[in-house]
Scaffold this active site. Structure first.
Site, PDB file in Angstrom:
ATOM      1  CG  ASP A 167      -0.262  -0.903  11.473  1.00  0.00           C
ATOM      2  OD1 ASP A 167       0.464  -0.113  12.104  1.00  0.00           O
ATOM      3  OD2 ASP A 167       0.109  -2.019  11.104  1.00  0.00           O
ATOM      4  CE1 TYR A 208      12.442   0.167  11.334  1.00  0.00           C
ATOM      5  CE2 TYR A 208      12.024  -2.156  11.730  1.00  0.00           C
ATOM      6  CZ  TYR A 208      11.556  -0.868  11.543  1.00  0.00           C
ATOM      7  OH  TYR A 208      10.207  -0.634  11.563  1.00  0.00           O
ATOM      8  CG  HIS A 215       2.613   1.224  16.616  1.00  0.00           C
ATOM      9  ND1 HIS A 215       1.288   1.190  16.230  1.00  0.00           N
ATOM     10  CD2 HIS A 215       3.307   0.635  15.596  1.00  0.00           C
ATOM     11  CE1 HIS A 215       1.178   0.600  15.053  1.00  0.00           C
ATOM     12  NE2 HIS A 215       2.386   0.271  14.639  1.00  0.00           N
ATOM     13  NE  ARG A 231      12.746  -5.351  16.208  1.00  0.00           N
ATOM     14  CZ  ARG A 231      11.532  -4.837  16.072  1.00  0.00           C
ATOM     15  NH1 ARG A 231      11.371  -3.677  15.483  1.00  0.00           N
ATOM     16  NH2 ARG A 231      10.478  -5.489  16.522  1.00  0.00           N
ATOM     17  CG  HIS A 277       2.798   4.019  11.915  1.00  0.00           C
ATOM     18  ND1 HIS A 277       4.050   3.788  12.447  1.00  0.00           N
ATOM     19  CD2 HIS A 277       2.295   2.783  11.604  1.00  0.00           C
ATOM     20  CE1 HIS A 277       4.294   2.482  12.466  1.00  0.00           C
ATOM     21  NE2 HIS A 277       3.234   1.843  11.964  1.00  0.00           N
ATOM     22  CG  ASN A 300       9.082  -2.779   8.302  1.00  0.00           C
ATOM     23  OD1 ASN A 300       8.890  -2.664   7.095  1.00  0.00           O
ATOM     24  ND2 ASN A 300       8.230  -2.306   9.193  1.00  0.00           N
ATOM     25  CE1 TYR A 305       0.338   1.488   4.463  1.00  0.00           C
ATOM     26  CE2 TYR A 305       0.880  -0.854   4.426  1.00  0.00           C
ATOM     27  CZ  TYR A 305       0.903   0.378   5.059  1.00  0.00           C
ATOM     28  OH  TYR A 305       1.512   0.490   6.287  1.00  0.00           O
TER      29      TYR A 305
END
Length: 352
Positions: free
Chosen positions: A181, A170, A241, A252, A179, A168, A114
């Site tokens: 979700d 990192y 969060h 990570r 944000h 994700n 998205y």
């Protein structure tokens, strides 16, 4: 080393002075909340404010389920698969919208992807749109076999729940800003599994940029390697969060598993509330991050409408000036036409 002199955002955060003043609203009036600098980074709050924050933290904590499911051996196997995803992304073997790159964080969409943030033509909550079907790669088989089936057998999610998986990845000092979700895109709960290293998920932070600052979180949730975090209720819908730069000390990765709503809007479809297909608006388009800029654009003189000479004079003056010079203008047009006819004859004669 970045151009600013910082290898990652954590160093920049530590170098910045503390954010001393924030505003909060009480009984419809704004009042300042002052922070004092100390070793523990404590803050001066009123008793009411402290109680409210404690109550909100309790609401967040009570709507989070966390389990340690994956063994170190299972984590290692899954992390090898994540490395393979990164390698395929670097080799350009995925579809156009599968890979989304940001400083110190890469995102890999599978199943569903998205638009969000700067990709949107019109920003703000509720503007996110799913990509068209087939514009991101399918969920890899290893995600089903090693992750989703394990969660189903552990009773964390029902079978057939997941149709969207995001990885994700990192680097140290990476982050993702506060944000929620998108409620109109994803059903609840939101499930995530952590790999490579321990970190923390923060709730209720505010990010500020230029310079970057992150406010004190309402609640900090430690997330361990191999742990599963399930957000629902208040933690998923009513508070933001984020991942702070200072909480990513080593590489990570997190696999986020979600289910899209059947009526979630797509880039090539109307809003589910639209009832007039004949008046269908133009579809939203994601901004192309790889579009090449014109190298000469910055050096061209820019003339805005308001700066043009004819628009800087009063309209009455323009009308009067137009009436005075209209005869001259017609005469110049007539002379110009005669000149063009004469030039055409001369050119024709030369060509013969």
């Amino acid at each position: 080393m970045a151009a600013s002199g910082y290898s990652d955002l954590r160093e920049k955060l530590r170098s910045m002075p503390p954010h001393r003043e924030e505003y909060e609203t009480s009984n419809g009036r704004g009042r300042k909340r002052r922070h004092r600098e100390s070793d523990g980074d404590d803050c001066e709050h009123s008793d009411d404010s402290a109680e409210l924050r404690e109550l909100e933290a309790h609401r967040v904590k009570s709507s989070i389920l966390q389990k340690s499911i994956f063994t170190p051996e299972e984590c290692t196997r899954i992390e090898e698969k994540i490395d393979q995803v990164v390698a395929k992304g670097e080799a350009g073997l995925y579809r156009e919208h599968t890979v989304d790159r940001a400083p110190l964080r890469n995102k890999y969409f599978f199943g569903e992807g998205y638009t969000y943030g700067a990709q949107l033509e019109k920003r703000g909550p509720g503007q996110e749109r799913l990509y068209r079907k087939g514009e991101v790669d399918d969920i890899p088989s290893w995600v089903h076999e090693l992750v989703i089936e394990r969660l189903v057998s552990s009773g964390v999610i029902p079978e057939g729940f997941v149709n969207s998986a995001v990885i994700n990845d990192y680097q140290p000092g990476g982050c993702i800003v506060s944000h929620v979700d998108p409620l109109h895109i994803f059903a609840r709960p939101i499930v995530s599994v952590s790999f490579f290293s321990d970190s923390a998920l923060c709730f209720g932070c505010r990010f500020q940029f230029k310079p970057i600052r992150v406010s004190e979180p309402v609640f900090v949730l430690p997330v361990r390697r191999g742990s599963v975090t399930v957000l629902s209720g208040y933690a998923a819908d009513d508070i933001t969060h984020c991942i702070r730069p200072q909480d990513i000390k080593e590489r990570r990765a997190v696999i986020i598993l979600r289910k899209t709503r059947p009526d979630a809007p797509r880039l090539d479809s109307d809003s589910p509330l639209s009832s007039a297909p004949t008046e269908r608006p133009a579809p939203l388009k994601a901004k192309r991050s790889h579009r090449k800029a014109d190298p000469d654009a910055a050096h061209r003189p820019r003339v805005l409408e308001m700066d043009k000479e004819e628009n800087r004079r009063p309209s009455s003056f323009n009308q009067r000036r137009h009436s005075i010079t209209s005869d001259d203008h017609r005469k110049r047009e007539h002379d110009y036409d005669k000149h063009r006819e004469s030039s055409a004859r001369k050119v024709k004669m030369r060509r013969h």
